[in-house]
Scaffold this motif. Structure first.
Motif, PDB file in Angstrom:
ATOM      1  N   MET A  69       0.852  -1.179   0.000  1.00 37.85           N
ATOM      2  CA  MET A  69       0.000   0.000   0.000  1.00 37.85           C
ATOM      3  C   MET A  69       0.891   1.233   0.000  1.00 37.85           C
ATOM      4  O   MET A  69       2.089   1.152   0.264  1.00 37.85           O
ATOM      5  CB  MET A  69      -0.909   0.014   1.231  1.00 37.85           C
ATOM      6  CG  MET A  69      -0.171   0.023   2.547  1.00 37.85           C
ATOM      7  SD  MET A  69      -1.257   0.123   3.979  1.00 37.85           S
ATOM      8  CE  MET A  69      -1.989   1.714   3.710  1.00 37.85           C
ATOM      9  N   THR A  78      -0.523   8.484  -6.722  1.00 36.08           N
ATOM     10  CA  THR A  78       0.017   7.368  -5.948  1.00 36.08           C
ATOM     11  C   THR A  78       1.538   7.495  -5.844  1.00 36.08           C
ATOM     12  O   THR A  78       2.242   7.284  -6.837  1.00 36.08           O
ATOM     13  CB  THR A  78      -0.324   6.024  -6.602  1.00 36.08           C
ATOM     14  OG1 THR A  78      -1.748   5.937  -6.776  1.00 36.08           O
ATOM     15  CG2 THR A  78       0.154   4.864  -5.751  1.00 36.08           C
ATOM     16  N   PRO A  83       1.711  -0.594  -5.594  1.00 35.08           N
ATOM     17  CA  PRO A  83       0.715  -0.824  -4.539  1.00 35.08           C
ATOM     18  C   PRO A  83      -0.377  -1.765  -5.021  1.00 35.08           C
ATOM     19  O   PRO A  83      -0.780  -1.739  -6.189  1.00 35.08           O
ATOM     20  CB  PRO A  83       0.165   0.580  -4.275  1.00 35.08           C
ATOM     21  CG  PRO A  83       1.244   1.503  -4.708  1.00 35.08           C
ATOM     22  CD  PRO A  83       1.901   0.842  -5.877  1.00 35.08           C
TER      23      PRO A  83
END
Length: 442
Positions: A64, A208, A289
């Motif tokens: 993550m 991200t 992730p």
């Protein structure tokens, strides 16, 4: 004729001598095996002692990115411009969208004018209040007029504060009209097209960050307790971790290096695990992730335990067992209770004591009561395991060809060939004997 008879007798005498010699040798060997003791077998032996065993454990997890953010609109207006392409690497502070900035610039200008007007009103009200106070000192105005002038001045100052707040709000809206990146990372697809009307909380895109990546995983409580024991002498960031991400195509796993960030302070009652988190550098974006990975914590160990190389274990009638040497260096089977496996080492919970000597080299070929010539064990369980695997591979490869036959099998094969050759030569010998006998009769 006599010459022919003489040639036949040495042949028969030689065969009889060989037969008698062979029988005498077999009887001697049988007597030696029946009355003699088998020689002691040289084999590696380890003396048990409490030791710290490093653990080779990995924990499944899902990657993550804790700093991943979803951009949302904070003002109402028409989306006028998109300044990126999906998949771009954006940096913190980069301008990504503009939402009708002209409208908010006009609002800011209006709020600035309102503030200027309020400030002018304060200046007038302050002058009037001062003038009325001077006149009141001369008894030229009433006290009520003075109080009214002072109140007007306070209202004017409040209006200035209100105008300043309105201007600040307008400036914030103008800033929100230019949507910027709050973090650095890879930006995804835009959820809204240019020309669409957006309002507060409308999702625009997701950013991200790929470097670093955070991994949360669950550690069994025993591992967590041992890790806490190590943290008494070091910082949590000194605990080195590694990450392995496997490819679906069977390629070598991608390995990242990092460190431990967090170790929980409570045990989950349902899973008997403790939550932990580690951070890994991912400068090339090799891991993304959402991938499932395995995390290894280096330096994790079991302290003060008895352990033997896994090769030392065999299976007996009562379960797992090891061979322990008595005072006469004779192997005796001993059932044991197993703990966890730590790489090439097997932790023993019960069944043996410190100071006892355990056979660690190829115990599968032993039987209870076998005399042992103990050889020193250097403590390298990994090398011991590799040597045993190599010997097994060589035995399997040798068994597929004649060159790999055991000595007993080669002897049997040789004996069979000798018997065949003797049977082939026998008719020729009988023929010579018959000829000699016939000549003698003549």
């Amino acid at each position: 004729m006599k010459t022919t008879m003489t040639r036949g007798r040495p042949w028969a005498a030689l065969a009889a001598a060989l037969l008698l010699a062979g029988c005498g040798q077999d009887e001697g060997q049988s007597d030696a095996q029946a009355g003699g003791q088998p020689p002691a077998k040289p084999i590696e032996v380890a003396e048990l002692a409490y030791q710290d065993i490093p653990l080779d454990k990995s924990y499944p997890s899902k990657l993550m990115s804790e700093q991943e953010v979803t951009l949302v609109a904070r003002v109402t207006g028409v989306l006028e411009e998109r300044k990126f392409e999906p998949g771009d690497q954006v940096e913190k502070g980069d301008s990504l969208y503009t939402i009708e900035p002209d409208l908010y610039e006009a609002t800011v200008a209006q709020r600035e004018a309102d503030l200027a007007s309020a400030q002018a009103e304060v200046a007038r009200a302050d002058r009037d209040a001062n003038r009325f106070q001077q006149l009141a000192a001369q008894n030229s105005v009433s006290r009520q007029q003075v109080d009214q002038a002072l109140a007007d001045a306070r209202v004017a100052r409040a209006s200035v504060a209100q105008a300043e707040a309105a201007l600040k709000s307008a400036q914030l809206d103008l800033n929100y009209a230019d949507v910027t990146a709050p973090v650095s990372g890879v930006i995804g697809l835009s959820e809204v097209n240019v020309g669409n009307l957006v309002s507060p909380n409308t999702e625009l895109a997701t950013i991200t960050p790929l470097d670093p990546l955070e991994v949360r995983f669950q550690m069994p409580q025993n591992d967590a307790f041992e890790l806490r024991r190590q943290l008494e002498d070091m910082s949590i960031e000194d605990i080195v971790a590694s990450l392995e991400a496997f490819s679906s195509r069977g390629e070598a796993p991608t390995v990242l290096s990092g460190h431990l960030d967090f170790l929980g302070s409570r045990v989950d009652a349902e899973t008997s695990t403790v939550q932990a988190e580690a951070t890994f550098a991912n400068p090339d974006g090799a891991v993304l992730p959402g991938q499932y990975v395995r995390v290894k914590i280096q330096g994790l160990a079991r302290f003060g335990v008895l352990a033997v190389p896994e090769l030392a274990l065999t299976q007996g009638l009562m379960g797992p067992q090891v061979y322990v040497l008595d005072d006469d260096n004779v192997a005796r089977a001993r059932p044991v209770q197993l703990g966890e496996l730590a790489g090439p080492w097997q932790i023993i919970l019960d069944g043996v004591e410190p100071g006892e000597r355990v056979v660690v080299g190829d115990p599968g070929s032993l039987k209870p009561g076998t005399p042992i010539d103990p050889q020193p064990f250097d403590g390298d369980a990994e090398a011991l395991m590799q040597a045993a695997q190599y010997d097994e591979q060589q035995a399997q490869q040798g068994g597929q060809g004649g060159a790999g036959q055991a000595p007993g099998e080669q002897a049997e094969a040789a004996a069979g060939e000798g018997a065949d050759q003797a049977s082939m030569e026998a008719p020729q010998g009988n023929q010579e004997a018959e000829e000699a006998e016939g000549e003698g009769n003549e």
